[in-house]
Write a protein that holds these residues in place. Structure first.
Motif, PDB file in Angstrom:
ATOM      1  N   GLU A 190       0.824  -1.211   0.000  1.00  0.00           N
ATOM      2  CA  GLU A 190       0.000   0.000   0.000  1.00  0.00           C
ATOM      3  C   GLU A 190       0.862   1.267   0.000  1.00  0.00           C
ATOM      4  N   ALA A 202       1.216   4.054  -3.062  1.00  0.00           N
ATOM      5  CA  ALA A 202       0.970   5.475  -2.821  1.00  0.00           C
ATOM      6  C   ALA A 202       2.133   6.314  -3.324  1.00  0.00           C
ATOM      7  N   ALA A 216       2.026   6.494  -7.131  1.00  0.00           N
ATOM      8  CA  ALA A 216       1.025   7.451  -7.611  1.00  0.00           C
ATOM      9  C   ALA A 216       1.564   8.871  -7.625  1.00  0.00           C
ATOM     10  N   GLN A 217       2.428   9.199  -6.678  1.00  0.00           N
ATOM     11  CA  GLN A 217       2.996  10.541  -6.592  1.00  0.00           C
ATOM     12  C   GLN A 217       4.170  10.724  -7.543  1.00  0.00           C
ATOM     13  N   TRP A 226       0.136  -0.214 -10.662  1.00  0.00           N
ATOM     14  CA  TRP A 226      -0.902  -0.681  -9.734  1.00  0.00           C
ATOM     15  C   TRP A 226      -1.535  -1.971 -10.253  1.00  0.00           C
ATOM     16  N   TRP A 242      -6.897   6.076   0.865  1.00  0.00           N
ATOM     17  CA  TRP A 242      -5.839   6.797   0.163  1.00  0.00           C
ATOM     18  C   TRP A 242      -5.878   8.284   0.506  1.00  0.00           C
ATOM     19  N   SER A 253      -3.347   9.190  -5.651  1.00  0.00           N
ATOM     20  CA  SER A 253      -3.685   7.799  -5.343  1.00  0.00           C
ATOM     21  C   SER A 253      -5.144   7.508  -5.649  1.00  0.00           C
ATOM     22  N   CYS A 278      -5.591   7.031  -9.309  1.00  0.00           N
ATOM     23  CA  CYS A 278      -5.114   5.706  -9.712  1.00  0.00           C
ATOM     24  C   CYS A 278      -6.172   4.651  -9.414  1.00  0.00           C
TER      25      CYS A 278
END
Length: 285
Positions: free
Chosen positions: A122, A126, A129-130, A141, A160, A165, A168
């Motif tokens: 997780e 995250a 995603a950034q 993902w 999230w 995130s 996504c």
């Protein structure tokens, strides 16, 4: 089992508290350090020769391997142009102690786990995603889902924190065959046209169906590498054309490195109505 042999079972790097729990006393560890059999990594870690560089970077900085670095470790898809720097998830009070690292400063979704050198799935997602554009992040993902590192249901239950995130999550689907298809799907999802994937047509699934009659096949190398594969694909394309479909095929290289061409040809096809059911022409007298 001596200390070095025990460390072999743990990737050649270990937390000293874990060593103590396994029965290796402080004196035993110090003796091994003095003898040069293991190296001291800050206060809490020891490593023997051959320890992974990303693990060493995490131990030296007090962080955890994350983002694309964890993706590589887990065998998830990684963008071909992703940098080779070690990505670490760092606590707010952490200090990056190695050059050539990328730090993600964030609070973990779960407990801190100070004896672990790898971020949770997780946390790593995250950070992905950034760190990446939406299409590439979603591809990572979905690769994590495809390799069963996490389920789609579990992803949907995570609170999230970032908008990246959550975006996504909105685009992540289960059942995708390849990350190349994911990149294509995310890029076209904002076009406002009906887009479906893995639709059965003429006895076989097609990768994408735009509207009702524009078929797009995405040829990843692993599924289209042999002569038999190519022959099967051409036969299916011909059958689809006989049934009134327009069929485009794009290679991995085109989608990843020549997206402008892909976008231009698809936009032209949609502008000409090739994604719609063909209108029969009136017979001339």
């Amino acid at each position: 089992m001596d200390l070095v042999s025990w460390m072999e079972t743990r990737g050649r790097i270990a937390n000293r508290d874990d060593a103590a729990d396994a029965g290796y006393s402080t004196a035993h560890v110090r003796s091994a350090i003095r003898a040069g059999r293991v190296n001291r990594i800050r206060a809490k870690w020891i490593a023997s020769d051959g320890a992974a560089l990303d693990h060493l970077a995490a131990a030296e900085s007090g962080g955890q391997v994350s983002c694309v670095s964890l993706a590589r470790r887990r065998g998830w898809w990684v963008p071909p142009d992703a940098d080779s720097r070690v990505h670490l998830r760092m606590p707010r009070n952490g200090v990056v102690r190695q050059d050539g690292t990328t730090a993600h400063w964030a609070t973990s979704f779960g407990p801190s786990r100070p004896r672990r050198l790898e971020a949770t799935v997780e946390d790593a997602l995250a950070d992905v995603a950034q760190c990446f554009a939406l299409d590439q992040a979603v591809a990572i993902w979905e690769s994590a889902v495809r390799t069963k590192a996490i389920s789609l249901d579990a992803l949907q239950q995570v609170p999230w924190r970032s908008a990246a995130s959550r975006r996504c999550l909105q685009h992540t689907r289960g059942g995708t065959d390849s990350s190349l298809e994911t990149v294509f799907h995310v890029r076209l999802s904002a076009w406002g046209v009906r887009l479906r994937f893995q639709v059965q047509l003429a006895g076989h699934p097609v990768d994408f169906l735009i509207g009702t009659h524009l078929v797009v096949q995405v040829d990843g190398w692993s599924f289209h590498s042999s002569s038999a594969d190519r022959t099967r694909d051409l036969a299916h394309d011909a059958e689809l054309r006989l049934r009134g479909y327009t069929v485009f095929r794009y290679s991995y290289s085109q989608i990843i490195y020549d997206w402008n061409h892909v976008e231009r040809t698809l936009a032209a096809a949609i502008s000409r109505g090739l994604h719609l059911h063909p209108t029969p022409t009136r017979e001339r007298i």
